[in-house]
Design an enzyme around this catalytic site. Structure first.
Site, PDB file in Angstrom:
ATOM      1  CG  ASP A  70      -5.923   1.173  -0.900  1.00 34.39           C
ATOM      2  OD1 ASP A  70      -4.993   2.006  -0.842  1.00 34.39           O
ATOM      3  OD2 ASP A  70      -6.006   0.194  -0.133  1.00 34.39           O
ATOM      4  NE  ARG A  71      -3.838   3.749   2.924  1.00 36.16           N
ATOM      5  CZ  ARG A  71      -3.549   3.717   4.218  1.00 36.16           C
ATOM      6  NH1 ARG A  71      -3.350   4.838   4.876  1.00 36.16           N
ATOM      7  NH2 ARG A  71      -3.443   2.575   4.854  1.00 36.16           N
ATOM      8  CB  SER A  85      -0.963  -0.032   1.192  1.00 32.52           C
ATOM      9  OG  SER A  85      -1.875   1.041   1.141  1.00 32.52           O
ATOM     10  CG  HIS A  86       0.351   3.704   3.406  1.00 29.76           C
ATOM     11  ND1 HIS A  86      -0.440   2.615   3.612  1.00 29.76           N
ATOM     12  CD2 HIS A  86       0.831   4.056   4.621  1.00 29.76           C
ATOM     13  CE1 HIS A  86      -0.456   2.315   4.897  1.00 29.76           C
ATOM     14  NE2 HIS A  86       0.315   3.172   5.538  1.00 29.76           N
ATOM     15  CG  ASP A 142      -2.461   4.249  -1.481  1.00 34.62           C
ATOM     16  OD1 ASP A 142      -3.221   4.130  -2.462  1.00 34.62           O
ATOM     17  OD2 ASP A 142      -2.425   3.409  -0.554  1.00 34.62           O
ATOM     18  CE  LYS A 150      -7.230   1.961   2.531  1.00 33.39           C
ATOM     19  NZ  LYS A 150      -7.378   0.721   3.300  1.00 33.39           N
ATOM     20  CG  ASP A 163      -2.857  -0.337  -2.490  1.00 31.56           C
ATOM     21  OD1 ASP A 163      -2.796   0.817  -2.023  1.00 31.56           O
ATOM     22  OD2 ASP A 163      -3.448  -1.261  -1.916  1.00 31.56           O
TER      23      ASP A 163
END
Length: 550
Positions: free
Chosen positions: A288-289, A120-121, A284, A383, A286
């Site tokens: 999703d943010r 992710s982030h 971010d 998300k 991936d």
């Protein structure tokens, strides 16, 4: 080519956290480390499966955010999947699929589940982080029962079943044979884009760009770039260059792909210029943010969720209204006020998108969000950063109002929840655990105490009983709630890979419009001091202040 059985030994510490298993690349690249975790997952899925249906003969979705080790991991997983009875894998071209796209593909193609390769982030590159998680047939992250079963299996695993077939060409779209398994290399954007067309008025958005509406989306050299380019610049006609840092790089070009004002400083700088675009956003690692930015105006994730809820009927996909909304416990109560005004159910869950899944599947909520720059809806079970960007673009098109005008009007109607998260990163794990242990021990003695003008009315360790399946999740964060509605929350993050991260959440409500334009950290300074007084953060950690405050 043949299926091989290879002896192995368990690795300690392969318990998935809030968002799967995340470790340093150097950990994942140890011999058999990734293989052990995937074999354990496949064993569990074949032993029980979703709805008592085993994985054998089924279809899995596979893809990731393109960070370092993504391509190598894809080849390893294909070899394991083929040796463990998987009939077909839908693989994003180049090993690329954003996390929300994985969810979309699972749902649209009715796959058994999917494997997401992402941290992710978290930072990328050879010295950075890597991650893996499993998404179930609903498109959402696996529940705790499954992840605990996988962890238990990793601790007793003694052999791997893996193909010795050569690597396949993951950049060539179309069907390929891998042992007895079919690998269908798919366009990573197509299924996701189809979902977006169902939700938003693309004609309205095209008209905005034709009339000169300007946008800057920073993909932070991560997986969201191809999606934003294909939809914003390709389908909607935004000018070339609207999406910046759009090429996914294994090390994210040195950027920290966490969309907040600290890490997305280039976007913030552009949005503060006199000739700033009308709208700015970042995603971010991936995708999703999201972070939403107006001209010299940053929107908090909590306000974003609240404002989306208030105006959802303006969006075609939600024109019939919402069934309910949900937020994670540390997220500010801004959306609660909107839900109350609209007579909508509002659920408070632990942190982690998997807790929204049951509510979404049961039709009890339509929108959900968490304070760490994540918002989403019933269209997938993750998300979704680009979805949020399209939502905000649509709101501006439907109302002819700027980001700042929309938010200030929202504050005028519902009041402003001043809100901030303070991250204390890299704390020694034992120090962080003792801090939380001592806080828990003090909870019975805190209610009724006076802290300046405030009296503490509730002190607890948040526990959640899922209203759909009755499952209970305890120790989800310590809450201090005061008589004026102010909140102080303490929890340890489950997404880091080094040391521990203590997250401190501060919130204070302000109804007076004349007092809604004060500096956030100034307004919350008293609560920050109070939090340190209760928990002894500085004395225990040796840190004078948070590593990051957003």
């Amino acid at each position: 080519m043949a299926i091989q059985t290879i002896p192995t030994k368990p690795f300690a510490g392969q318990r998935p956290g809030t968002s799967g298993l995340r470790k340093k690349v150097s950990v994942f690249t140890q011999a058999h480390y990734l293989e052990n975790f995937v074999q354990a997952l496949l064993d569990v899925l074949n032993a029980s499966g979703a709805d008592a249906q085993a994985l054998t003969g089924q279809t899995l979705v596979l893809g990731g955010d393109g960070r370092f080790y993504n391509r190598a991991a894809v080849q390893i997983i294909l070899k394991l999947a083929s040796a463990n009875g998987v009939a077909r894998v839908l693989l994003g071209r180049g090993g690329i699929l954003s996390t929300p796209a994985v969810s979309a593909v699972i749902r649209r193609r009715q796959a058994f589940g999917g494997i997401v390769l992402s941290a992710s982030h978290n930072p990328g590159g050879p010295a950075g982080d890597f991650g893996i998680k499993y998404n179930a047939g609903n498109g959402g992250p696996a529940n705790e029962a499954l992840t605990e079963a996988v962890y238990a299996r990793t601790q007793v695993l003694r052999e791997l079943r893996i193909s010795d077939a050569p690597d396949i060409d993951i950049d060539r779209q179309g069907l390929q044979q891998f042992e007895q398994m079919q690998v269908d290399v798919i366009d990573p954007v197509a299924d996701y884009a189809a979902v977006m067309r169902e939700l938003f008025d693309f004609d309205l958005l095209r008209t905005m760009f034709q009339r000169g509406f300007t946008v800057r989306v920073d993909a932070m050299n991560a997986v969201g770039g191809p999606y934003a380019r294909a939809i914003l610049e390709g389908e909607l006609g935004a000018p070339a260059g609207t999406v910046v840092n759009a090429e996914p790089l294994e090390d994210f070009g040195g950027l920290h792909p966490d969309p907040n004002p600290v890490n997305a400083e280039d976007l913030i700088a552009h949005m503060q210029q006199l000739d700033a675009p009308d709208f700015g956003a970042a995603m971010d690692g991936d995708a999703d943010r999201n972070m939403v930015v107006g001209r010299n105006f940053v929107v908090t994730p909590s306000d974003s969720l609240a404002l989306m809820t208030a105006h959802a009927r303006l969006i075609p996909g939600y024109k019939d209204g919402l069934t309910g909304v949900a937020r994670s416990m540390p997220t500010s109560a801004a959306v609660d006020r909107v839900a109350k005004a609209l007579n909508l159910p509002c659920f408070e869950t632990p942190t982690g998108w998997k807790f929204f899944g049951n509510l979404l599947d049961a039709g009890r909520v339509s929108l959900c969000g968490e304070e760490s720059y994540g918002t989403g809806s019933s269209h997938v079970r993750e998300k979704d950063g680009l979805w949020a960007i399209l939502f905000w673009l649509s709101l501006q098109g439907a109302t002819d109002r700027s980001v700042e005008a929309l938010v200030r009007e929202h504050w005028r109607v519902y009041g402003r929840n001043y809100y901030s998260r303070h991250d204390y990163e890299g704390i020694a794990v034992d120090v962080a655990n003792v801090l939380m242990r001592d806080l828990r021990a003090a909870l019975p003695f805190l209610p009724g105490r006076q802290f300046g003008v405030r009296q503490l009315v509730l002190a607890d360790d948040f526990a959640y009983t899922d209203p759909v399946d009755g499952s209970v999740s305890g120790q989800q964060g310590i809450r201090l709630i005061f008589d004026d509605g102010a909140r102080v929350i303490f929890r340890l993050s489950g997404t880091g890979t080094e040391g521990a991260t203590l997250r401190l959440y501060l919130e204070r409500f302000e109804a007076d419009v004349a007092l809604q334009d004060e500096p956030v950290q100034k307004v919350l300074a008293e609560l920050a001091t109070l939090a340190d007084q209760v928990a002894g953060i500085r004395a225990r950690t040796g840190m004078e202040g948070p590593t990051v405050a957003t």
